[in-house]
Design a protein around this motif. Structure first.
Motif, PDB file in Angstrom:
ATOM      1  N   TYR A   1     -10.079  12.235   8.077  1.00 27.25           N
ATOM      2  CA  TYR A   1      -9.696  12.967   9.285  1.00 27.25           C
ATOM      3  C   TYR A   1      -8.180  13.083   9.317  1.00 27.25           C
ATOM      4  CZ  TYR A   1     -14.431  12.008  10.931  1.00 27.25           C
ATOM      5  OH  TYR A   1     -15.791  11.947  11.055  1.00 27.25           O
ATOM      6  N   ILE A   2      -7.693  14.315   9.406  1.00 28.59           N
ATOM      7  CA  ILE A   2      -6.252  14.552   9.471  1.00 28.59           C
ATOM      8  C   ILE A   2      -5.970  15.447  10.667  1.00 28.59           C
ATOM      9  CG2 ILE A   2      -4.220  15.479   8.297  1.00 28.59           C
ATOM     10  CD1 ILE A   2      -5.774  15.145   5.647  1.00 28.59           C
ATOM     11  N   THR A   3      -5.058  15.008  11.519  1.00 29.21           N
ATOM     12  CA  THR A   3      -4.607  15.834  12.639  1.00 29.21           C
ATOM     13  C   THR A   3      -3.129  16.119  12.422  1.00 29.21           C
ATOM     14  OG1 THR A   3      -6.204  14.800  14.120  1.00 29.21           O
ATOM     15  CG2 THR A   3      -4.390  16.017  15.142  1.00 29.21           C
ATOM     16  N   LEU A   4      -2.810  17.397  12.282  1.00 33.43           N
ATOM     17  CA  LEU A   4      -1.432  17.832  12.058  1.00 33.43           C
ATOM     18  C   LEU A   4      -0.844  18.344  13.361  1.00 33.43           C
ATOM     19  CD1 LEU A   4      -1.975  19.862   8.763  1.00 33.43           C
ATOM     20  CD2 LEU A   4      -1.163  17.510   8.974  1.00 33.43           C
ATOM     21  N   ARG A   5       0.267  17.760  13.741  1.00 33.80           N
ATOM     22  CA  ARG A   5       1.019  18.221  14.905  1.00 33.80           C
ATOM     23  C   ARG A   5       2.413  18.566  14.404  1.00 33.80           C
ATOM     24  NH1 ARG A   5      -1.822  13.583  16.707  1.00 33.80           N
ATOM     25  NH2 ARG A   5      -3.398  14.105  18.233  1.00 33.80           N
ATOM     26  N   ASP A   6       3.370  18.617  15.297  1.00 26.06           N
ATOM     27  CA  ASP A   6       4.736  18.833  14.842  1.00 26.06           C
ATOM     28  C   ASP A   6       5.150  17.688  13.929  1.00 26.06           C
ATOM     29  OD1 ASP A   6       5.176  21.237  16.135  1.00 26.06           O
ATOM     30  OD2 ASP A   6       5.675  20.235  18.016  1.00 26.06           O
ATOM     31  N   TRP A   7       5.874  17.995  12.895  1.00 29.25           N
ATOM     32  CA  TRP A   7       6.265  16.999  11.916  1.00 29.25           C
ATOM     33  C   TRP A   7       7.671  17.303  11.428  1.00 29.25           C
ATOM     34  CZ3 TRP A   7       7.203  18.901   6.981  1.00 29.25           C
ATOM     35  CH2 TRP A   7       6.785  20.221   6.763  1.00 29.25           C
ATOM     36  N   GLU A   8       8.260  16.333  10.824  1.00 30.80           N
ATOM     37  CA  GLU A   8       9.613  16.459  10.285  1.00 30.80           C
ATOM     38  C   GLU A   8       9.573  16.265   8.775  1.00 30.80           C
ATOM     39  OE1 GLU A   8      12.196  17.336  12.140  1.00 30.80           O
ATOM     40  OE2 GLU A   8      10.888  17.341  13.907  1.00 30.80           O
ATOM     41  N   GLN A   9      10.460  16.916   8.078  1.00 28.42           N
ATOM     42  CA  GLN A   9      10.525  16.796   6.621  1.00 28.42           C
ATOM     43  C   GLN A   9      10.706  15.334   6.197  1.00 28.42           C
ATOM     44  OE1 GLN A   9       9.901  19.445   4.710  1.00 28.42           O
ATOM     45  NE2 GLN A   9       9.945  18.148   2.901  1.00 28.42           N
ATOM     46  N   ALA A  10      11.417  14.558   6.981  1.00 32.67           N
ATOM     47  CA  ALA A  10      11.656  13.145   6.660  1.00 32.67           C
ATOM     48  C   ALA A  10      10.358  12.336   6.668  1.00 32.67           C
ATOM     49  CB  ALA A  10      12.656  12.549   7.643  1.00 32.67           C
ATOM     50  N   ASP A  11       9.314  12.840   7.342  1.00 33.90           N
ATOM     51  CA  ASP A  11       8.025  12.146   7.406  1.00 33.90           C
ATOM     52  C   ASP A  11       7.166  12.366   6.160  1.00 33.90           C
ATOM     53  OD1 ASP A  11       8.662  11.373  10.005  1.00 33.90           O
ATOM     54  OD2 ASP A  11       7.521  13.016  10.922  1.00 33.90           O
ATOM     55  N   MET A  12       7.547  13.296   5.307  1.00 32.53           N
ATOM     56  CA  MET A  12       6.682  13.716   4.215  1.00 32.53           C
ATOM     57  C   MET A  12       6.324  12.599   3.242  1.00 32.53           C
ATOM     58  SD  MET A  12       5.571  16.576   4.876  1.00 32.53           S
ATOM     59  CE  MET A  12       4.651  16.777   3.378  1.00 32.53           C
ATOM     60  N   CYS A  13       7.250  11.775   2.857  1.00 36.50           N
ATOM     61  CA  CYS A  13       6.958  10.709   1.893  1.00 36.50           C
ATOM     62  C   CYS A  13       5.899   9.763   2.453  1.00 36.50           C
ATOM     63  CB  CYS A  13       8.236   9.964   1.534  1.00 36.50           C
ATOM     64  SG  CYS A  13       7.986   8.729   0.238  1.00 36.50           S
ATOM     65  N   ALA A  14       6.070   9.328   3.679  1.00 35.45           N
ATOM     66  CA  ALA A  14       5.095   8.431   4.320  1.00 35.45           C
ATOM     67  C   ALA A  14       3.756   9.140   4.494  1.00 35.45           C
ATOM     68  CB  ALA A  14       5.626   7.944   5.661  1.00 35.45           C
ATOM     69  N   TYR A  15       3.784  10.418   4.830  1.00 36.85           N
ATOM     70  CA  TYR A  15       2.565  11.205   5.017  1.00 36.85           C
ATOM     71  C   TYR A  15       1.768  11.272   3.712  1.00 36.85           C
ATOM     72  CZ  TYR A  15      -0.318  15.396   5.742  1.00 36.85           C
ATOM     73  OH  TYR A  15      -1.364  16.281   5.815  1.00 36.85           O
ATOM     74  N   VAL A  16       2.422  11.600   2.621  1.00 35.64           N
ATOM     75  CA  VAL A  16       1.755  11.693   1.323  1.00 35.64           C
ATOM     76  C   VAL A  16       1.174  10.333   0.929  1.00 35.64           C
ATOM     77  CG1 VAL A  16       2.115  12.093  -1.155  1.00 35.64           C
ATOM     78  CG2 VAL A  16       3.049  13.701   0.519  1.00 35.64           C
ATOM     79  N   GLN A  17       1.909   9.269   1.153  1.00 37.57           N
ATOM     80  CA  GLN A  17       1.413   7.926   0.825  1.00 37.57           C
ATOM     81  C   GLN A  17       0.156   7.586   1.640  1.00 37.57           C
ATOM     82  OE1 GLN A  17       4.849   5.433   1.424  1.00 37.57           O
ATOM     83  NE2 GLN A  17       5.609   5.784  -0.642  1.00 37.57           N
ATOM     84  N   LYS A  18       0.159   7.949   2.927  1.00 34.66           N
ATOM     85  CA  LYS A  18      -1.014   7.683   3.768  1.00 34.66           C
ATOM     86  C   LYS A  18      -2.222   8.493   3.303  1.00 34.66           C
ATOM     87  CE  LYS A  18       1.115   6.322   8.124  1.00 34.66           C
ATOM     88  NZ  LYS A  18       1.248   6.667   9.549  1.00 34.66           N
ATOM     89  N   ILE A  19      -1.999   9.741   2.947  1.00 32.88           N
ATOM     90  CA  ILE A  19      -3.088  10.595   2.452  1.00 32.88           C
ATOM     91  C   ILE A  19      -3.649   9.998   1.162  1.00 32.88           C
ATOM     92  CG2 ILE A  19      -3.642  12.837   1.401  1.00 32.88           C
ATOM     93  CD1 ILE A  19      -3.412  13.309   4.250  1.00 32.88           C
ATOM     94  N   GLU A  20      -2.768   9.620   0.244  1.00 35.13           N
ATOM     95  CA  GLU A  20      -3.226   9.060  -1.031  1.00 35.13           C
ATOM     96  C   GLU A  20      -4.021   7.778  -0.815  1.00 35.13           C
ATOM     97  OE1 GLU A  20       0.483   8.868  -3.184  1.00 35.13           O
ATOM     98  OE2 GLU A  20       0.076  10.791  -4.158  1.00 35.13           O
ATOM     99  N   SER A  21      -3.543   6.900   0.038  1.00 36.55           N
ATOM    100  CA  SER A  21      -4.261   5.650   0.328  1.00 36.55           C
ATOM    101  C   SER A  21      -5.633   5.932   0.934  1.00 36.55           C
ATOM    102  CB  SER A  21      -3.456   4.778   1.291  1.00 36.55           C
ATOM    103  OG  SER A  21      -2.288   4.317   0.681  1.00 36.55           O
ATOM    104  N   ALA A  22      -5.685   6.869   1.861  1.00 32.55           N
ATOM    105  CA  ALA A  22      -6.952   7.216   2.497  1.00 32.55           C
ATOM    106  C   ALA A  22      -7.927   7.807   1.482  1.00 32.55           C
ATOM    107  CB  ALA A  22      -6.712   8.196   3.643  1.00 32.55           C
ATOM    108  N   CYS A  23      -7.455   8.699   0.640  1.00 32.88           N
ATOM    109  CA  CYS A  23      -8.313   9.325  -0.370  1.00 32.88           C
ATOM    110  C   CYS A  23      -8.859   8.297  -1.359  1.00 32.88           C
ATOM    111  CB  CYS A  23      -7.558  10.416  -1.117  1.00 32.88           C
ATOM    112  SG  CYS A  23      -7.191  11.885  -0.128  1.00 32.88           S
TER     113      CYS A  23
END
Length: 133
Positions: free
Chosen positions: A14-36
């Motif tokens: 489950y992914i909910t996308l709201r407003d985000w910042e470019q600085a969040d991308m590294c943490a976001y990708v890591q969370k997606i990879e861990s979840a997958c």
């Protein structure tokens, strides 16, 4: 920051996308990879885009990148819900909206998306399922 959850019982991300910042991308990708990695191959994904304003190009880019990333980790199907008032019709009708390696079905609500992924309802006839070319 996007919200990421998993259901081992449903083998679903489950992914909910709201407003985000470019600085969040590294943490976001890591969370997606861990979840997958915590899900079995062929998992499904319910992707919700919640926007208060217009859907900008950076929002579409995030959606493309997210879909490609989960596809690389073995996602089998995505149900996508857009919750916006500003430009939802234009967004749905744009034929260049998204091209991915996995089927994406559009739903008008989270409940409908869950039913699609659970195989309880056919795809919405008024919205086209986007299938890879």
């Amino acid at each position: 920051m996007p919200n990421i959850k998993i259901s081992g019982l449903k083998n679903r991300l489950y992914i909910t996308l709201r407003d985000w910042e470019q600085a969040d991308m590294c943490a976001y990708v890591q969370k997606i990879e861990s979840a997958c990695k915590a899900l079995a191959s062929g998992f499904t994904c319910l992707l919700i885009m919640q926007k208060n304003g217009l859907i900008r190009q950076k929002d579409k880019d995030l959606l493309f990148n997210t879909t490609d990333l989960i596809s690389a980790y073995g996602a089998g199907k995505v149900a996508h819900v857009v919750k916006t008032k500003e430009n939802s019709k234009r967004y749905w009708l744009n034929p260049l909206y998204i091209k991915t390696f996995i089927p994406i079905e559009h739903a008008l609500s989270t409940k409908e998306a869950e039913e699609i992924l659970d195989g309880k309802t056919p795809q919405i006839k008024s919205l086209k399922t986007i299938v890879p070319e």
